[in-house]
Design a protein around this motif. Structure first.
Motif, short mmCIF file in Angstrom:
data_model
loop_
_atom_site.label_atom_id
_atom_site.label_comp_id
_atom_site.label_asym_id
_atom_site.label_seq_id
_atom_site.Cartn_x
_atom_site.Cartn_y
_atom_site.Cartn_z
N LEU A 1 0.80 4.91 10.89
CA LEU A 1 1.57 4.84 9.21
C LEU A 1 0.78 2.98 9.15
N LYS A 2 0.68 2.89 10.23
CA LYS A 2 0.90 1.03 9.49
C LYS A 2 -0.59 0.73 9.96
N GLN A 3 -1.42 1.30 10.52
CA GLN A 3 -2.86 1.39 10.82
C GLN A 3 -3.37 2.36 9.67
N GLN A 4 -2.93 3.20 9.30
CA GLN A 4 -3.49 3.85 7.60
C GLN A 4 -3.50 2.46 6.63
N ALA A 5 -2.15 1.56 6.87
CA ALA A 5 -2.20 1.03 5.54
C ALA A 5 -2.69 -0.08 5.35
N LEU A 6 -3.31 -0.45 6.42
CA LEU A 6 -4.21 -1.44 7.30
C LEU A 6 -5.26 -1.51 7.06
N SER A 7 -5.64 -0.12 6.98
CA SER A 7 -7.25 0.20 7.06
C SER A 7 -7.59 -0.01 5.73
N ILE B 1 23.11 -9.48 -0.99
CA ILE B 1 22.06 -8.89 -0.85
C ILE B 1 21.52 -8.65 -2.83
N VAL B 2 20.68 -8.06 -3.22
CA VAL B 2 19.48 -7.98 -3.99
C VAL B 2 19.11 -6.84 -3.81
N ALA B 3 19.11 -5.22 -5.40
CA ALA B 3 18.26 -3.82 -4.83
C ALA B 3 17.02 -4.27 -6.29
N PRO B 4 15.86 -5.14 -5.68
CA PRO B 4 14.76 -5.20 -6.57
C PRO B 4 14.54 -3.54 -6.71
N LEU B 5 13.73 -3.54 -8.09
CA LEU B 5 13.32 -2.41 -8.64
C LEU B 5 11.62 -2.36 -7.98
N VAL B 6 10.83 -1.36 -7.77
CA VAL B 6 9.40 -0.60 -8.29
C VAL B 6 9.49 0.71 -9.23
N GLU B 7 8.74 0.68 -9.83
CA GLU B 7 8.73 1.80 -10.89
C GLU B 7 7.73 2.14 -11.79
N LEU B 8 7.39 3.53 -11.15
CA LEU B 8 5.77 4.20 -11.33
C LEU B 8 5.43 5.44 -12.24
N GLN B 9 4.75 5.25 -12.67
CA GLN B 9 4.64 6.94 -13.02
C GLN B 9 4.51 7.21 -11.79
N HIS B 10 5.06 9.02 -11.87
CA HIS B 10 5.24 10.30 -10.79
C HIS B 10 3.43 10.55 -10.50
N GLY B 11 2.80 10.37 -11.63
CA GLY B 11 1.58 10.74 -10.79
C GLY B 11 1.13 9.29 -10.18
N ASP B 12 0.81 8.32 -10.66
CA ASP B 12 0.48 7.58 -9.82
C ASP B 12 0.65 7.26 -8.66
N LEU B 13 2.22 8.19 -8.61
CA LEU B 13 2.28 7.45 -6.32
C LEU B 13 2.59 8.55 -6.06
N ILE B 14 2.04 9.98 -6.69
CA ILE B 14 1.20 10.97 -5.44
C ILE B 14 -0.28 10.99 -5.56
N LEU B 15 -0.66 10.04 -6.38
CA LEU B 15 -1.84 10.76 -6.10
C LEU B 15 -3.02 9.07 -5.37
N SER C 1 -2.77 5.85 -2.32
CA SER C 1 -3.30 5.65 -1.22
C SER C 1 -1.24 5.49 -0.74
N LEU C 2 -1.46 5.71 0.18
CA LEU C 2 -0.09 4.31 1.19
C LEU C 2 0.01 3.71 1.26
N SER C 3 -0.90 2.59 0.96
CA SER C 3 -1.38 1.26 1.48
C SER C 3 -1.36 0.93 0.12
N PHE C 4 -1.62 1.52 -1.21
CA PHE C 4 -0.94 0.98 -2.66
C PHE C 4 0.38 0.83 -2.63
N CYS C 5 1.04 2.32 -2.23
CA CYS C 5 2.35 1.86 -2.41
C CYS C 5 3.26 0.94 -1.35
#
Length: 315
Positions: free
Chosen positions: A125-131, A189-203, A205-209
């Motif tokens: 998975l790391k190598q996929q993201a680092l590509s 601890i704090v819990a920062p938020l990452v928020e995306l539209q569902h379509g953007d998230l699934i379409l 790449s892994l590296s984008f996320c």
């Protein structure tokens, strides 16, 4: 034989020893986080073994006092003001609350499952993201959470423009000025938020996320932490977990290494859980670079997730 059972309602640890002898411990997460809990338990274990304190705890909360006057300098969409919560609801709401505040206690139709990941799969998975040239480095946590978030989102029916939220805990002991002492016995601890539209998230790449997660981590600075503390001082509130999930890296907190003098436990993790929004990254007990992922979904969603979570073969 020792078994450590961890509950999700708060930071709860119950220790059982064969022969009918048992120890129980319940901690409120507002008082301690996982790091402080582990240090407390390590001290307890050391005392039980007759070896005394390993590291005297520092309970001083004054370094995390709100400023006077409190002055939040950041927008904090990761929180919901208590005044904005629906009547008769709370952080652990039920199915009876309004659709905007979907319940976080697991209804009986949800199923829980553990998914093991080997060190080889995590590296793949790391190598996929680092590509992707935009990613120069990524941690195991960043890539596994990105992979799980995408796989889970692909398994859940949502409109493409619907919000999908991800929270994760960041230890800020070393990120504030001055840093907290290493023996700080509290919640840092704090819990920062990452928020995306569902379509953007699934379409995308892994590296984008991965990059979105990294940006959220990078946002946790001294100024951000101080702003969070000031926000809470003014408004009070709860994490805005509606339509979201929380990823917790419990595998980085080695409860499985605790030894009260009876030997190390054979298991450290949850047995019963009623929190569908939590995704737990757990030690597999082998210390071989792998981990277990524990989460809940509806049966029809879990069937899809079992396919979507598989690590693709390297091309």
């Amino acid at each position: 034989m020792l078994v450590i059972v961890l509950s999700m309602r708060a930071l709860q640890v119950t220790l059982f020893k064969c022969g009918g002898f048992s120890l129980g411990l319940y901690m409120n997460h507002a008082v301690v986080d996982g790091v402080a809990a582990l240090k407390f338990l390590n001290n307890w274990c050391s005392i039980a073994r007759g070896e005394g304190l390993i590291l005297p705890p520092s309970p001083d909360r004054s370094p995390l006092r709100a400023r006077s006057p409190p002055s939040p300098t950041f927008h904090h969409p990761e929180f919901v003001k208590l005044s904005d919560m629906p009547a008769n609801s709370s952080f652990t709401t039920t199915d009876a609350v309004t659709a905007q505040f979907t319940g976080t206690s697991a209804p009986s139709k949800h199923v829980f499952q553990i998914f093991p990941f080997t060190a080889k799969e995590l590296e793949s998975l790391k190598q996929q993201a680092l590509s992707d040239p935009s990613i120069s480095k990524c941690s195991t946590f960043e890539v596994i959470v990105a992979h799980i978030w995408q796989a889970r989102s692909k398994s859940v029916e949502k409109a493409s423009d619907q919000s999908s939220k991800l929270f994760f805990a960041v230890d800020f002991r070393s990120k504030i000025d001055p840093p907290l002492p290493s023996n700080y016995a509290g919640n840092a601890i704090v819990a920062p938020l990452v928020e995306l539209q569902h379509g953007d998230l699934i379409l995308n790449s892994l590296s984008f996320c991965v990059r979105k997660i990294q940006q959220a981590m990078e946002s946790v600075t001294n100024d951000y932490v101080r702003s969070s503390i000031d926000w809470w001082e003014i408004y009070r509130g709860v994490p805005a977990i509606m339509d979201g999930i929380i990823a917790a890296a419990w595998w980085k907190i080695p409860f499985e290494m605790l030894d009260f003098g009876w030997g190390k436990p054979i298991y450290a993790g949850p047995v019963v859980n009623d929190r569908t929004e939590f995704i737990l990254l757990l030690s597999n007990g082998k210390h071989d670079g792998g981990m277990n992922v524990y989460l809940a979904l509806l049966p029809e969603e879990m069937a899809k997730f079992e396919t979507n979570i598989k690590v693709p073969s390297p091309k």
